[in-house]
Design a protein around this motif. Structure first.
Motif, mmCIF file in Angstrom:
data_model
loop_
_atom_site.group_PDB
_atom_site.id
_atom_site.type_symbol
_atom_site.label_atom_id
_atom_site.label_comp_id
_atom_site.label_asym_id
_atom_site.label_seq_id
_atom_site.Cartn_x
_atom_site.Cartn_y
_atom_site.Cartn_z
ATOM 1 N N THR A 164 0.816 -1.223 0.000
ATOM 2 C CA THR A 164 0.000 0.000 0.000
ATOM 3 C C THR A 164 0.847 1.270 0.000
ATOM 4 O OG1 THR A 164 -1.708 -1.199 1.236
ATOM 5 C CG2 THR A 164 -1.882 1.197 1.184
ATOM 6 N N LEU A 165 1.845 1.300 0.860
ATOM 7 C CA LEU A 165 2.615 2.541 0.994
ATOM 8 C C LEU A 165 3.364 2.889 -0.294
ATOM 9 C CD1 LEU A 165 3.550 4.934 2.605
ATOM 10 C CD2 LEU A 165 5.252 3.484 3.735
ATOM 11 N N ALA A 166 3.901 1.866 -0.960
ATOM 12 C CA ALA A 166 4.626 2.138 -2.210
ATOM 13 C C ALA A 166 3.670 2.733 -3.248
ATOM 14 C CB ALA A 166 5.264 0.856 -2.735
ATOM 15 N N ILE A 167 2.439 2.234 -3.272
ATOM 16 C CA ILE A 167 1.451 2.743 -4.235
ATOM 17 C C ILE A 167 1.067 4.185 -3.879
ATOM 18 C CG2 ILE A 167 -0.876 2.391 -5.161
ATOM 19 C CD1 ILE A 167 -0.460 -0.655 -4.386
ATOM 20 N N THR A 168 0.847 4.415 -2.590
ATOM 21 C CA THR A 168 0.473 5.754 -2.110
ATOM 22 C C THR A 168 1.567 6.771 -2.442
ATOM 23 O OG1 THR A 168 -0.927 4.827 -0.398
ATOM 24 C CG2 THR A 168 -0.090 7.034 0.013
ATOM 25 N N LYS A 169 2.808 6.343 -2.236
ATOM 26 C CA LYS A 169 3.955 7.214 -2.545
ATOM 27 C C LYS A 169 4.040 7.456 -4.059
ATOM 28 C CE LYS A 169 9.014 7.074 -1.947
ATOM 29 N NZ LYS A 169 9.327 8.436 -2.257
ATOM 30 N N GLU A 170 3.869 6.408 -4.810
ATOM 31 C CA GLU A 170 3.923 6.532 -6.275
ATOM 32 C C GLU A 170 2.857 7.516 -6.782
ATOM 33 O OE1 GLU A 170 3.271 2.831 -8.406
ATOM 34 O OE2 GLU A 170 3.071 3.919 -10.325
ATOM 35 N N MET A 171 1.692 7.479 -6.130
ATOM 36 C CA MET A 171 0.615 8.381 -6.547
ATOM 37 C C MET A 171 0.843 9.818 -6.090
ATOM 38 S SD MET A 171 -2.753 6.025 -5.914
ATOM 39 C CE MET A 171 -3.927 7.301 -6.384
ATOM 40 N N GLY A 172 1.867 10.018 -5.276
ATOM 41 C CA GLY A 172 2.173 11.368 -4.804
ATOM 42 C C GLY A 172 1.172 11.901 -3.799
ATOM 43 N N LEU A 173 0.514 11.001 -3.073
ATOM 44 C CA LEU A 173 -0.473 11.460 -2.093
ATOM 45 C C LEU A 173 0.225 12.130 -0.908
ATOM 46 C CD1 LEU A 173 -2.957 8.435 -2.074
ATOM 47 C CD2 LEU A 173 -3.176 10.605 -3.297
ATOM 48 N N LEU A 174 -0.443 13.105 -0.342
ATOM 49 C CA LEU A 174 0.097 13.831 0.807
ATOM 50 C C LEU A 174 0.082 12.971 2.065
ATOM 51 C CD1 LEU A 174 0.755 16.522 2.449
ATOM 52 C CD2 LEU A 174 -1.727 16.864 2.548
ATOM 53 N N TYR A 175 -1.030 12.226 2.266
ATOM 54 C CA TYR A 175 -1.151 11.532 3.545
ATOM 55 C C TYR A 175 -1.941 10.234 3.436
ATOM 56 C CZ TYR A 175 -6.069 12.861 4.087
ATOM 57 O OH TYR A 175 -7.431 12.978 3.921
ATOM 58 N N ASP A 176 -1.741 9.420 4.463
ATOM 59 C CA ASP A 176 -2.566 8.238 4.705
ATOM 60 C C ASP A 176 -3.209 8.428 6.076
ATOM 61 O OD1 ASP A 176 -3.189 5.177 4.323
ATOM 62 O OD2 ASP A 176 -2.450 5.424 6.367
ATOM 63 N N SER A 177 -4.385 7.816 6.256
ATOM 64 C CA SER A 177 -4.994 7.857 7.579
ATOM 65 C C SER A 177 -5.603 6.490 7.867
ATOM 66 C CB SER A 177 -6.054 8.973 7.642
ATOM 67 O OG SER A 177 -6.592 9.055 8.959
ATOM 68 N N SER A 178 -4.724 5.519 8.133
ATOM 69 C CA SER A 178 -5.159 4.137 8.380
ATOM 70 C C SER A 178 -4.336 3.445 9.450
ATOM 71 C CB SER A 178 -5.015 3.278 7.122
ATOM 72 O OG SER A 178 -5.262 3.974 5.939
ATOM 73 N N LEU A 179 -3.288 4.096 9.945
ATOM 74 C CA LEU A 179 -2.354 3.400 10.843
ATOM 75 C C LEU A 179 -2.373 4.024 12.236
ATOM 76 C CD1 LEU A 179 0.544 2.878 8.256
ATOM 77 C CD2 LEU A 179 -1.195 1.218 8.969
ATOM 78 N N MET A 180 -1.679 3.379 13.156
ATOM 79 C CA MET A 180 -1.939 3.681 14.567
ATOM 80 C C MET A 180 -0.703 3.791 15.455
ATOM 81 S SD MET A 180 -5.104 1.030 14.942
ATOM 82 C CE MET A 180 -6.039 0.604 13.481
ATOM 83 N N ALA A 181 0.428 4.209 14.884
ATOM 84 C CA ALA A 181 1.656 4.173 15.689
ATOM 85 C C ALA A 181 1.835 5.379 16.614
ATOM 86 C CB ALA A 181 2.872 4.040 14.775
ATOM 87 N N ASP A 182 0.913 6.339 16.582
ATOM 88 C CA ASP A 182 1.129 7.549 17.390
ATOM 89 C C ASP A 182 -0.214 8.262 17.590
ATOM 90 O OD1 ASP A 182 2.314 9.885 18.583
ATOM 91 O OD2 ASP A 182 4.114 9.531 17.409
ATOM 92 N N VAL A 183 -0.161 9.357 18.333
ATOM 93 C CA VAL A 183 -1.337 10.226 18.429
ATOM 94 C C VAL A 183 -1.129 11.469 17.566
ATOM 95 C CG1 VAL A 183 -2.159 9.504 20.710
ATOM 96 C CG2 VAL A 183 -0.426 11.301 20.532
ATOM 97 N N ASP A 184 0.124 11.759 17.241
ATOM 98 C CA ASP A 184 0.452 12.894 16.378
ATOM 99 C C ASP A 184 0.724 12.389 14.969
ATOM 100 O OD1 ASP A 184 0.520 14.935 18.423
ATOM 101 O OD2 ASP A 184 2.327 13.940 19.162
ATOM 102 N N CYS A 185 0.722 13.333 14.030
ATOM 103 C CA CYS A 185 1.116 12.962 12.673
ATOM 104 C C CYS A 185 2.568 12.504 12.673
ATOM 105 C CB CYS A 185 0.982 14.164 11.737
ATOM 106 S SG CYS A 185 -0.713 14.568 11.295
ATOM 107 N N TYR A 186 2.907 11.642 11.748
ATOM 108 C CA TYR A 186 4.302 11.240 11.579
ATOM 109 C C TYR A 186 4.583 10.929 10.123
ATOM 110 C CZ TYR A 186 2.209 6.512 12.194
ATOM 111 O OH TYR A 186 1.433 5.371 12.096
ATOM 112 N N GLU A 187 5.883 10.907 9.806
ATOM 113 C CA GLU A 187 6.269 10.544 8.437
ATOM 114 C C GLU A 187 6.376 9.028 8.343
ATOM 115 O OE1 GLU A 187 9.906 12.272 7.012
ATOM 116 O OE2 GLU A 187 9.588 11.473 4.982
ATOM 117 N N LEU A 188 5.818 8.472 7.295
ATOM 118 C CA LEU A 188 5.887 7.020 7.115
ATOM 119 C C LEU A 188 7.238 6.612 6.535
ATOM 120 C CD1 LEU A 188 2.277 6.410 5.800
ATOM 121 C CD2 LEU A 188 3.285 5.412 7.870
#
Ligand SMILES: [Zn+2]
Length: 296
Positions: A164-188
């Motif tokens: 998923t992430l490689a596809i999201t990056k390839e599409m040049g998307l700004l963000y994803d909102s499906s994961l849970m590693a923090d309460v703040d935004c982070y860089e994948l």
């Protein structure tokens, strides 16, 4: 014979863990306009796709999906308008094709529409080629209907495949909102390398479906009363405010768009507004702001 996880060499489990990781925290000191807390409301307009993606044809369950369009989304939009707050709607392409007028209204009222799969498929069971094609096709459908190119994705059921992430990056998307590693935004991070893709994290705790969804043929019934759900969400919000962070919430029009539940959203917005220095914004605006203004 296939090795069992307890027999795996360190290299193997490290590689699995490292596929997608949380990288640098993207936590601004203040939010837009000096706000202390950002409120990211989201609505996943799954409608009939929850049934269709299981190859289900139940007319009863499809009617529940249609409720999402006929009653859920309009009630939510009216409430957001009443409070003058902006939010994000994650919409499977099949929902958008069933209800283009709904998506047009969402965008016309200043909200964001983000990618939410084609038919709410499970990414982790798809071959990479199919997942890539569906993600791109879904984006194109949303853009064609709304006139706006989506900049963010929420994977259906937050099911995130190793691709998923490689596809999201390839599409040049700004963000994803499906994961849970923090309460703040982070860089994948992907295999140890920064991707530039922002994660705006979710949690099941802040998802209405967990508490309210009912499956007629399962023995488990929803057991948390609406007051209890409100209490959990309010505590999340209060703590986010105290910490100067983000209160992110996920709701579903076909789950929360009911007379006995929609008050939860109403009360949460009222509660957040009591603080005054709170910034209600779309996921895109919050991700953009966090990326640009992250404290070093
Ligand atoms: Zn969904």
């Amino acid at each position: 014979m296939k090795r069992q996880p307890w027999q795996w060499p360190e290299k193997k489990w490290r590689a699995i863990v490292n596929r997608v990781r949380a990288g640098r925290a993207l936590r601004p000191k203040k939010w837009q306009g000096g706000a202390r807390c950002a409120v990211a409301l989201s609505f996943d307009s799954d409608h009939e796709t929850n049934e269709l993606r299981e190859a289900g044809e139940s007319i009863g369950r499809l009617s529940q999906g249609q409720y999402g369009n006929r009653q859920g989304v309009p009630r939510i939009l009216n409430l957001l308008k009443e409070h003058n707050v902006k939010a994000t709607f994650f919409v499977p392409a099949v929902t958008a094709l069933l209800y283009p007028e709904e998506q047009k209204r969402v965008v016309a009222e200043g909200h964001e529409v983000g990618i939410h799969g084609w038919i709410h498929e499970r990414n982790s069971v798809l071959p990479k080629k199919a997942e890539r094609e569906l993600q791109m096709k879904s984006s194109a459908v949303l853009e064609k209907i709304t006139g706006v190119r989506p900049v963010g994705i929420r994977t259906p059921s937050w099911d995130f495949s190793p691709n998923t992430l490689a596809i999201t990056k390839e599409m040049g998307l700004l963000y994803d909102s499906s994961l849970m590693a923090d309460v703040d935004c982070y860089e994948l991070m992907m295999n140890g390398k920064p991707t530039g893709v922002v994660e705006l994290p979710v949690e099941w705790i802040r998802d209405d479906a967990v508490y309210f969804n009912m499956n007629r043929f399962a023995s488990l019934r929803p057991y948390t009363p609406p007051e209890g759900v409100f209490d959990i969400f309010r505590r999340e919000l209060d703590a986010a405010y105290q910490e100067g962070g983000i209160f992110q919430l996920t709701m579903h029009p076909h789950i929360s768009g009911y007379r006995s539940r929609l008050w939860i959203l109403d009360e949460l917005i009222r509660h957040a507004k009591k603080y005054e220095d709170v910034w209600f914004a779309t996921h895109a605006d919050i991700a953009k702001y966090a990326l640009k203004n992250a404290a070093a």
